[in-house]
Design an enzyme around this catalytic site. Structure first.
Site, short mmCIF file in Angstrom:
data_model
loop_
_atom_site.label_atom_id
_atom_site.label_comp_id
_atom_site.label_asym_id
_atom_site.label_seq_id
_atom_site.Cartn_x
_atom_site.Cartn_y
_atom_site.Cartn_z
N TRP A 130 106.92 73.60 -36.27
CA TRP A 130 105.64 74.18 -36.97
C TRP A 130 104.65 74.36 -35.85
O TRP A 130 104.27 73.28 -35.17
CB TRP A 130 104.95 73.36 -38.04
CG TRP A 130 103.79 74.00 -38.60
CD1 TRP A 130 103.49 75.44 -38.97
CD2 TRP A 130 102.63 73.37 -39.07
NE1 TRP A 130 102.30 75.25 -39.51
CE2 TRP A 130 101.76 74.37 -39.72
CE3 TRP A 130 102.18 71.90 -39.09
CZ2 TRP A 130 100.75 74.09 -40.22
CZ3 TRP A 130 101.23 71.46 -39.68
CH2 TRP A 130 100.32 72.43 -40.04
N ASP A 210 107.68 64.62 -41.73
CA ASP A 210 106.85 65.70 -42.35
C ASP A 210 107.50 66.35 -43.53
O ASP A 210 108.65 67.07 -43.18
CB ASP A 210 106.67 66.71 -41.43
CG ASP A 210 105.37 67.80 -41.76
OD1 ASP A 210 105.11 67.56 -43.08
OD2 ASP A 210 105.07 68.62 -41.12
N LYS A 245 102.79 73.55 -51.43
CA LYS A 245 103.88 74.44 -51.70
C LYS A 245 104.41 74.26 -53.13
O LYS A 245 104.47 75.05 -53.98
CB LYS A 245 105.01 74.45 -50.63
CG LYS A 245 104.73 75.09 -49.63
CD LYS A 245 103.65 74.75 -48.64
CE LYS A 245 103.62 75.58 -47.37
NZ LYS A 245 102.54 75.17 -46.69
#
Length: 396
Positions: A130, A210, A245
């Site tokens: 990311w 993560d 999310k």
């Protein structure tokens, strides 16, 4: 004094939003921005969230601060969701939760902690990763390195990854994506997680996992496999969790930094340092998102409804992956793009070149990041044939 300040380019993904909004092509498709979209192209508020908010509106009695560690009920809920209700780590009181402004805030807390309390230790990031991982750890002053993750044929390069991990200096930090790898969509199998664990343990590395997409890959429990494996077999682990999310709380900035230590005393020592880092960054995290999560998870009815909605979202994304590959069959491209059906999460490394991505944008109003990363959730039954035809045109 401001006369000497130069303008810098804006964030590439945010720039895509602006360009897409200005595009007048009625067939335009947004595959760039990293949010979930339903079949109508909307990012909906989950039904369970709406009901939880209604209860909060009725029952909330204060807007006071919630403290640097955040709402303890939220912390306990996230610990159970991430590590499991029957976790031996929780039973031994080895884990601590510090609420943060989104998963990004949790990563910055971890970065500042590493810089201050693990001086001289670098962090190893997957290549690719990311993009904001790079910005966060650079801003904190942590030295960054890369380990291979995707090879030249757009496949998971596990051999290259493992080979590099075996050479990392003892005590360095390795950032691992728990599931739904962003941006590639390639995840580790259980067997591969086991091999990573053995190398991490042998090299004395500190894993920072993560965990931004729990529930978006194969399921809430299934997606936690790697995190729980590390937590239950290592003395020290850091985990960053996000509710952006899986609860759709993008703008509420609801995240968590979890620390797992060898014993409760060491955990409390680390936890005390997290409070200082949080205080220096933002003092207290925002409360609304965490209150929503607690309201949902404390209610059997709302929790069941939320899980059903999350399953709908996950099944839609995985179904779109298969449908996308099928849509490319008439053009003889289904084998070339077969990996998309195997990936997990919202994102996919398509294998398209920057030049092909540019053509998709300029000639067909299909927007994605120039690396070829596409947000699969931006697809829909109605636009799949158009997207497949456009990709065939720029590939051949």
């Amino acid at each position: 004094m401001f006369e000497q300040i130069e303008r810098v380019p804006g964030d590439a993904i945010l720039g895509l939003i602006e360009a897409f909004n200005k595009d007048t092509n009625p067939q335009k498709v947004d595959l760039g921005v990293g949010v979930y979209r339903d079949a109508h192209g909307n990012t909906p508020v989950m039904r369970a969230v709406k009901e939880a908010e209604a209860l909060l509106l009725k029952n909330e009695t204060t807007k006071s601060y919630i403290g640097s560690h955040g709402d303890p009920r939220y912390g306990q809920a996230i610990l159970s969701m991430v590590l499991g209700d029957a976790s031996p780590v929780l039973a031994a009181k080895r884990a601590s939760a510090t609420q943060s402004p989104g998963g990004t805030g949790a990563l910055r807390l971890a970065a500042d902690f590493i810089k201050t309390h693990l001086p001289g230790k670098g962090i190893w990031l997957s290549d690719p990763t990311w993009p904001n991982h790079l910005g966060i750890f650079h801003a904190a002053g942590v030295e960054m390195h890369k380990y291979p993750y995707v090879d030249a044929d757009n496949r998971l390069d596990f051999d290259g990854m493992l080979s590099t991990l075996k050479q990392i200096p003892q005590g360095d930090v390795v950032l691992l994506h728990a599931c739904c790898h962003n941006p590639s969509g390639f995840d580790l199998s259980k067997e591969q997680w086991q091999q990573v664990l053995e190398v991490v343990r042998e090299r004395g590395l500190l894993p920072l996992v993560d965990f931004a997409y729990q529930g978006f890959g194969d399921g809430l429990e299934e997606d936690a496999y790697g995190v729980r494996l590390m937590a239950e077999n290592l003395d020290e682990v850091l985990v960053t969790s996000s509710c952006s999310k899986n609860f759709g709380l993008y703008r509420e900035r609801t995240g968590c930094l979890i620390a797992i230590a060898k014993n409760q005393e060491q955990m409390e020592n680390v936890r005390s340092q997290f409070a200082i880092v949080a205080r220096e960054n933002y003092s207290n995290p925002p409360a609304h998102g965490s209150a929503i999560v607690v309201e949902i998870l404390d209610s059997a009815e709302l929790a069941a409804q939320w899980r059903d909605e999350l399953t709908e979202m996950r099944d839609r994304i995985n179904g779109l992956r298969r449908d996308f590959v099928d849509a490319l069959k008439p053009y003889g491209l289904d084998q070339q793009f077969a990996h998309i059906a195997e990936q997990r999460g919202m994102f996919s490394y398509t294998g398209l070149t920057p030049e092909q991505v540019d053509r998709l944008r300029d000639e067909y109003a299909i927007y994605m990041v120039r690396s070829g990363r596409a947000n699969v959730a931006g697809l829909a039954t109605e636009n799949l044939p158009y997207v497949a035809k456009a990709i065939a045109a720029v590939v051949k």
